[in-house]
Design a protein around this motif. Structure first.
Motif, PDB file in Angstrom:
ATOM      1  N   GLU A 111       0.834  -1.205   0.000  1.00  0.00           N
ATOM      2  CA  GLU A 111       0.000   0.000   0.000  1.00  0.00           C
ATOM      3  C   GLU A 111       0.862   1.246   0.000  1.00  0.00           C
ATOM      4  N   PHE A 112       0.447   2.231  -0.805  1.00  0.00           N
ATOM      5  CA  PHE A 112       0.989   3.583  -0.716  1.00  0.00           C
ATOM      6  C   PHE A 112      -0.120   4.447  -0.145  1.00  0.00           C
ATOM      7  N   ASP A 113       0.148   5.106   0.956  1.00  0.00           N
ATOM      8  CA  ASP A 113      -0.829   5.959   1.634  1.00  0.00           C
ATOM      9  C   ASP A 113      -0.454   7.409   1.352  1.00  0.00           C
ATOM     10  N   ARG A 114      -1.240   8.077   0.523  1.00  0.00           N
ATOM     11  CA  ARG A 114      -0.934   9.476   0.186  1.00  0.00           C
ATOM     12  C   ARG A 114      -1.037  10.388   1.391  1.00  0.00           C
ATOM     13  N   THR A 115      -1.818  10.026   2.390  1.00  0.00           N
ATOM     14  CA  THR A 115      -1.992  10.905   3.546  1.00  0.00           C
ATOM     15  C   THR A 115      -0.721  10.980   4.380  1.00  0.00           C
ATOM     16  N   THR A 116       0.096   9.948   4.311  1.00  0.00           N
ATOM     17  CA  THR A 116       1.352   9.930   5.066  1.00  0.00           C
ATOM     18  C   THR A 116       2.577   9.932   4.162  1.00  0.00           C
ATOM     19  N   GLY A 117       2.388   9.562   2.887  1.00  0.00           N
ATOM     20  CA  GLY A 117       3.511   9.456   1.957  1.00  0.00           C
ATOM     21  C   GLY A 117       4.306   8.177   2.128  1.00  0.00           C
ATOM     22  N   LEU A 118       3.781   7.229   2.909  1.00  0.00           N
ATOM     23  CA  LEU A 118       4.505   5.996   3.209  1.00  0.00           C
ATOM     24  C   LEU A 118       4.024   4.823   2.371  1.00  0.00           C
ATOM     25  N   THR A 119       4.956   3.947   2.029  1.00  0.00           N
ATOM     26  CA  THR A 119       4.656   2.698   1.342  1.00  0.00           C
ATOM     27  C   THR A 119       4.888   1.567   2.323  1.00  0.00           C
ATOM     28  N   SER A 120       3.933   0.665   2.420  1.00  0.00           N
ATOM     29  CA  SER A 120       4.030  -0.442   3.376  1.00  0.00           C
ATOM     30  C   SER A 120       4.936  -1.550   2.851  1.00  0.00           C
ATOM     31  N   GLN A 121       5.328  -2.398   3.743  1.00  0.00           N
ATOM     32  CA  GLN A 121       5.992  -3.644   3.371  1.00  0.00           C
ATOM     33  C   GLN A 121       4.903  -4.598   2.878  1.00  0.00           C
ATOM     34  N   PRO A 122       5.252  -5.614   2.092  1.00  0.00           N
ATOM     35  CA  PRO A 122       4.232  -6.577   1.662  1.00  0.00           C
ATOM     36  C   PRO A 122       3.530  -7.232   2.849  1.00  0.00           C
ATOM     37  N   LYS A 123       2.210  -7.367   2.719  1.00  0.00           N
ATOM     38  CA  LYS A 123       1.381  -7.993   3.753  1.00  0.00           C
ATOM     39  C   LYS A 123       0.502  -9.047   3.090  1.00  0.00           C
ATOM     40  N   PRO A 124       0.078 -10.062   3.847  1.00  0.00           N
ATOM     41  CA  PRO A 124      -0.823 -11.066   3.277  1.00  0.00           C
ATOM     42  C   PRO A 124      -2.141 -10.423   2.829  1.00  0.00           C
ATOM     43  N   LEU A 125      -2.640 -10.827   1.678  1.00  0.00           N
ATOM     44  CA  LEU A 125      -3.869 -10.236   1.149  1.00  0.00           C
ATOM     45  C   LEU A 125      -5.059 -10.473   2.078  1.00  0.00           C
ATOM     46  N   ASN A 126      -5.028 -11.553   2.880  1.00  0.00           N
ATOM     47  CA  ASN A 126      -6.151 -11.781   3.796  1.00  0.00           C
ATOM     48  C   ASN A 126      -6.182 -10.754   4.931  1.00  0.00           C
ATOM     49  N   GLN A 127      -5.179  -9.864   4.989  1.00  0.00           N
ATOM     50  CA  GLN A 127      -5.176  -8.757   5.952  1.00  0.00           C
ATOM     51  C   GLN A 127      -5.551  -7.431   5.282  1.00  0.00           C
ATOM     52  N   PHE A 128      -6.070  -7.487   4.066  1.00  0.00           N
ATOM     53  CA  PHE A 128      -6.452  -6.278   3.346  1.00  0.00           C
ATOM     54  C   PHE A 128      -7.491  -5.515   4.163  1.00  0.00           C
ATOM     55  N   PRO A 129      -7.421  -4.168   4.184  1.00  0.00           N
ATOM     56  CA  PRO A 129      -8.361  -3.384   4.989  1.00  0.00           C
ATOM     57  C   PRO A 129      -9.818  -3.596   4.587  1.00  0.00           C
ATOM     58  N   THR A 130     -10.673  -3.627   5.580  1.00  0.00           N
ATOM     59  CA  THR A 130     -12.114  -3.722   5.356  1.00  0.00           C
ATOM     60  C   THR A 130     -12.640  -2.349   4.931  1.00  0.00           C
ATOM     61  N   PRO A 131     -13.860  -2.290   4.401  1.00  0.00           N
ATOM     62  CA  PRO A 131     -14.441  -0.981   4.089  1.00  0.00           C
ATOM     63  C   PRO A 131     -14.502  -0.063   5.319  1.00  0.00           C
ATOM     64  N   ALA A 132     -14.861  -0.622   6.468  1.00  0.00           N
ATOM     65  CA  ALA A 132     -14.937   0.198   7.690  1.00  0.00           C
ATOM     66  C   ALA A 132     -13.573   0.758   8.072  1.00  0.00           C
ATOM     67  N   ALA A 133     -12.523  -0.043   7.928  1.00  0.00           N
ATOM     68  CA  ALA A 133     -11.174   0.423   8.275  1.00  0.00           C
ATOM     69  C   ALA A 133     -10.727   1.545   7.339  1.00  0.00           C
ATOM     70  N   LEU A 134     -10.946   1.369   6.020  1.00  0.00           N
ATOM     71  CA  LEU A 134     -10.551   2.432   5.090  1.00  0.00           C
ATOM     72  C   LEU A 134     -11.433   3.665   5.253  1.00  0.00           C
ATOM     73  N   GLN A 135     -12.712   3.474   5.551  1.00  0.00           N
ATOM     74  CA  GLN A 135     -13.581   4.624   5.783  1.00  0.00           C
ATOM     75  C   GLN A 135     -13.105   5.422   6.989  1.00  0.00           C
ATOM     76  N   SER A 136     -12.739   4.740   8.051  1.00  0.00           N
ATOM     77  CA  SER A 136     -12.239   5.414   9.244  1.00  0.00           C
ATOM     78  C   SER A 136     -10.976   6.220   8.941  1.00  0.00           C
ATOM     79  N   ARG A 137     -10.059   5.616   8.217  1.00  0.00           N
ATOM     80  CA  ARG A 137      -8.830   6.322   7.844  1.00  0.00           C
ATOM     81  C   ARG A 137      -9.123   7.514   6.936  1.00  0.00           C
TER      82      ARG A 137
END
Length: 193
Positions: A111-137
């Motif tokens: 993930e690249f998060d424009r709000t922070t400018g940070l790129t994450s390390q690879p994570k398992p796809l089964n940990q992909f953010p839920t709609p509620a998690a992305l909405q909160s962010r």
């Protein structure tokens, strides 16, 4: 030999997105990113490309969904971050004003998060953010709830449906966001997200 990109989307990515709560009304597939960019007050047509997925939030059935994330899918045997720069280029095309950009090979995502400018390390796809998690962010970033009165102008359906979405409407939304005092994303002239 791994799955090609189309099979990776159908057999690995789609089922995981569904398990994480991303229903069909929140996913738009293969949306063209080639739009018109205003440079020096003049319209200039941009190159074409396709995002594999645009993830959206919907407040109600009669409201326009808000695009919050792009996902670029790659073949199963490629590195998960391979499509990140491609998706970032789509996001910069002035058609997709989204704060979250993902790239995945169906097993891992980056993930690249424009709000922070940070790129994450690879994570398992089964940990992909839920709609509620992305909405909160997303709401933390814009400073108000998408269900509040401040978001109402952003939820008005486009005339002619989603295919009626045009760059000049996005510019109008940008003026609204500036009036609300929402911090603009770096490199985003019109302030839309």
């Amino acid at each position: 030999m791994g799955l090609n990109e189309s099979d990776t989307r159908a057999k690995l990515i789609d089922p995981t997105l569904y398990r994480q709560g991303w229903s069909e009304d929140r996913i738009k597939r293969e949306e063209t990113a080639g739009g018109i960019q205003i440079i020096g007050g003049k319209a200039k047509r941009q190159g074409r490309g396709r995002t594999d997925y645009t993830l959206r939030l919907r407040v109600g059935q009669d409201t326009q969904p808000i695009a919050i994330a792009l996902i670029e899918a790659k073949k199963e045997d490629e590195m998960p971050g391979k499509g990140l720069e491609q998706a970032k280029a789509y996001q910069l095309s002035d058609r997709f004003h989204v704060p979250f950009i993902f790239s995945t090979n169906g097993h891992l995502y980056v993930e690249f998060d424009r709000t922070t400018g940070l790129t994450s390390q690879p994570k398992p796809l089964n940990q992909f953010p839920t709609p509620a998690a992305l909405q909160s962010r997303y709401e933390a970033y814009i400073g108000f709830s998408i269900e509040s009165a401040a978001a109402k102008p952003l939820l008005i359906p486009y005339p002619g449906g989603e295919d009626g979405r045009r760059y000049y409407r996005m510019r109008r939304f940008g003026r609204h966001w500036r009036r609300l005092g929402v911090a603009r994303l770096k490199g985003n002239r019109d302030g839309c997200c």
